[in-house]
Write a protein that holds these residues in place. Structure first.
Motif: not given
Ligand code: TRP
Ligand code: ZN
Length: 490
Positions: A62, A77, A175
Motif C-alpha cells: 500500500l 494498492a 484499501f
C-alpha cells in the motif's frame, strides 16, 4: 469493565451479476476447467460478501498519501496473489474512494463496482495456480462507520489526521482487499503525509524520508496478517522506538490524548476530559512485562515487533488488536487497572486471533474469550481479584439475557456481545476446573503453537481439549458454547 457489547450492522446486500466468463483455448488444452469468475465472497455465512473466491493473496503493498487539509486518501494498492482456479474475472472487497485505474500484471484491466465488490476483468483470463499482481489506483475521502454501541470505526477523520481500524470487515474502507481472516498476507504500508506529521502502521518502521514538504513513513509486516488487522494512523504522534526482551517496540502516543474520568460518585455529572498521556506512558512502559507474562501462559510471542498506538479520538470507544501494534481509545487510560488489563487483552489477541486466526466469524469466542481470560489471569497475579472470583461474580450476577447468547454461534448481530467475551472466558475457566491445571496449560500452549499462522474453528479447539485431557467433553462444550442457558457447575 468498560468494554461494552457491540451490535454490528450487517451490510451485505444482494449480489450483482458478474462479468461473463470467456473461455480460452489455452486453458482447455491444459486440461483444467474453463476460466470462470471468482466467487464474490469467501464463504463466511455471517458475511457472505466478505473476502472473495478464486485466489489467495500473498502480499499487499500500500503506497498511500493522506492530506488532513482535504481528508483525501490517494495512492495505489498492489495485491500479489495466486489463482486457485482459472479466472475470467475476480473480486476485491473495496468500499473506499474512487478507483482511477486497475492493472493486472501491468496491463490495463476493466472493472465494475457494486455493493462493496470491485470486480476486475483482466485482459486475458488467468490460469489456475498463476501468480499475478493487481494494482488499484484510487483517490477520495474514505467513509467512517457509525454503529450505535461501538461508536466510530472504519476510516476516522481526526483533528490532526486520520485513523483506520475496525472489524470484521473494515480493511475494504481504505484499501482493496480479500477482506476476511481466512486469507492472510504480508504487508508493506507507506504513508506520505505533510512534513511535521507522523504516519504509523503495523510491523517495523523501515524508512522515513522527507522531500518537498512531505514525509513518507514506510512500515513492513513480515508475518502474514488478516486484512482487518492492518491499521494506519496519521497525525501528531510522539513515536518511541526501543528494544526489550529481544523484541523491537514502536509506540505512538498523541500528546493530546485525553478522556473523561468516571464519576467519583454514582449520578455525579461527567467532568471535563483530562490528559491521559502520563497513564499511557506508565502502561506502555509495562508492555515488556505484559508480553513476558503472556508468554509464560501461551508460549513465545508470535511476532518480531510490538508497541501501541493512542490517538486523541473522542469518538473511538474501543481498542483493537491490530497486528503487532494495538490501537487504544484514550478512554481506557483513566484507570491504571483498566489500562493495563486492556493492554493484556489486546496483546493476548496476538496469539489468539492474529497468529491463530478465525476460519469464520462464527468462532469469534476463540478470540474474545481467550483475550478476556488473559485479563483475568493478569488481574489475579496483580492481586486485583482471582480468576475464580471473577468467574463467580459473573456466574452469580449476569442477567438472563447474558445466558441467552449462544457464543459458539452468536450470529452476526451479536458478534461482539459482552457474552462472547465473558462467557467465553468462563468457558475456559470452567474447562480448567474440569481437566485440571496441567492439561489446561497444555491446551493453551498447544493451541497457540500447533495452529500458529492457521485459520481455526471451535470444533478444532474442542477436539484438541479432548485429545490432551483424554476426556469426553461433548456435554461440557455443548452446555457452555451451544446452549442458550446458564450451564450447571461441574
Ligand atoms: N476486538 C476488539 C477488542 O476486543 C473490539 C472491537 C470489536 C472493535 N469491533 C471493533 C474495536 C471495531 C474497534 C473497532 O478489543
Ligand atoms: Zn478483544
Amino acid at each position: 469493565m468498560a468494554r461494552r457489547p457491540v451490535v454490528l450492522v450487517a451490510t451485505a446486500s444482494l449480489l450483482v451479476g458478474l462479468v461473463p466468463a470467456t473461455a480460452i483455448a489455452d486453458d482447455h488444452d491444459r486440461g483444467g476447467a474453463p476460466p470462470s469468475p471468482g466467487a464474490p465472497g469467501i464463504g463466511d455465512p455471517y458475511f457472505p460478501l466478505d473476502g472473495n473466491g478464486g485466489y489467495d493473496v500473498e502480499h499487499y503493498d500500500l503506497d498511500l498519501g493522506y492530506d488532513p487539509a482535504t481528508d483525501v486518501l490517494s495512492g495505489s494498492a498492489t495485491v500479489e496473489a495466486q489463482a486457485t482456479q482459472a479466472l475470467s474475472a475476480f473480486d476485491l472487497d473495496f468500499v473506499g474512494p474512487t478507483v482511477e485505474a486497475v492493472t493486472v500484471d501491468g496491463r490495463p484491466a476493466t472493472w465494475v463496482r457494486a455493493d462493496g465488490e470491485l470486480t476486475v476483468t483482466p485482459e486475458r483470463p488467468l490460469r489456475d495456480d498463476r501468480e499475478f499482481e493487481v494494482t488499484v489506483t484510487y483517490s477520495g475521502v474514505p467513509a467512517t462507520i457509525q454503529a450505535p454501541l461501538i461508536g466510530s470505526s472504519g476510516f476516522i477523520h481526526t483533528d490532526d489526521g486520520a485513523l483506520a481500524l475496525g472489524q470484521p470487515d473494515v480493511a475494504a474502507h481504505w484499501f482493496p482487499a480479500n477482506d476476511h481472516p481466512l486469507d492472510d498476507a504480508t504487508f508493506a504500508v507507506s504513508l506520505t503525509v505533510p512534513e511535521g506529521l507522523e504516519g504509523v502502521s503495523n510491523g517495523a518502521l523501515e524508512d522515513v524520508r522527507t522531500q518537498d514538504g512531505r514525509t513518507t513513513w514506510s512500515w513492513q509486516t513480515r508475518e502474514p496478517m488478516a486484512p482487518y488487522l492492518a491499521t494506519m494512523a496519521v497525525g501528531d504522534f510522539e513515536i518511541e522506538e526501543y528494544e526489550a526482551g529481544g523484541l523491537r517496540f514502536w509506540d505512538a502516543v498523541d500528546p493530546d490524548a485525553a478522556a473523561t474520568p468516571p464519576p467519583t460518585e454514582p449520578g455525579a455529572p461527567p467532568g471535563e476530559p483530562v490528559s491521559v498521556v502520563d497513564q499511557v506512558r506508565a502502561s506502555f512502559a509495562r508492555q515488556p512485562e505484559v508480553l513476558d507474562f503472556l508468554s509464560g501462559h501461551f508460549g513465545p510471542y508470535p511476532f518480531q515487533t510490538a508497541g501501541g498506538v493512542v490517538d486523541a479520538v473522542p469518538e473511538l470507544r474501543f481498542a483493537l488488536e491490530t497486528q503487532t501494534r494495538p490501537v487504544y481509545s484514550p478512554a481506557f487510560f483513566t484507570d491504571p487497572v483498566l489500562a493495563d488489563s486492556t493492554l493484556v487483552h489486546e496483546y493476548a489477541h496476538q496469539w489468539y486471533g492474529n497468529s491463530v486466526r478465525l476460519a469464520a466469524w462464527q468462532h469469534v469466542w476463540l478470540n474474545e474469550g481467550f483475550a478476556t481470560y488473559a485479563e483475568w489471569l493478569w488481574q489475579e497475579q496483580e492481586g486485583v481479584s482471582t480468576a475464580q472470583q471473577t468467574f463467580d461474580a459473573v456466574y452469580g450476577n449476569a442477567p438472563p439475557e447474558f445466558w441467552q447468547v449462544v457464543i459458539g454461534d452468536p450470529g452476526p448481530e451479536a458478534l461482539f456481545d459482552i457474552a462472547v467475551y465473558y462467557r467465553g472466558a468462563m468457558t475456559l475457566h470452567a474447562l480448567r476446573q474440569v481437566i485440571g491445571n496441567t492439561a489446561f496449560s497444555q491446551v493453551l500452549e498447544e493451541w497457540a503453537a500447533s495452529r500458529a499462522g492457521e485459520a481455526v474453528t471451535t470444533d478444532e479447539f474442542t477436539a484438541l481439549a479432548e485429545e490432551l485431557s483424554g476426556r469426553d467433553l461433548d456435554d461440557f462444550f455443548e452446555a457452555w458454547l451451544f446452549t442458550p442457558a446458564r450451564p450447571p457447575l461441574g
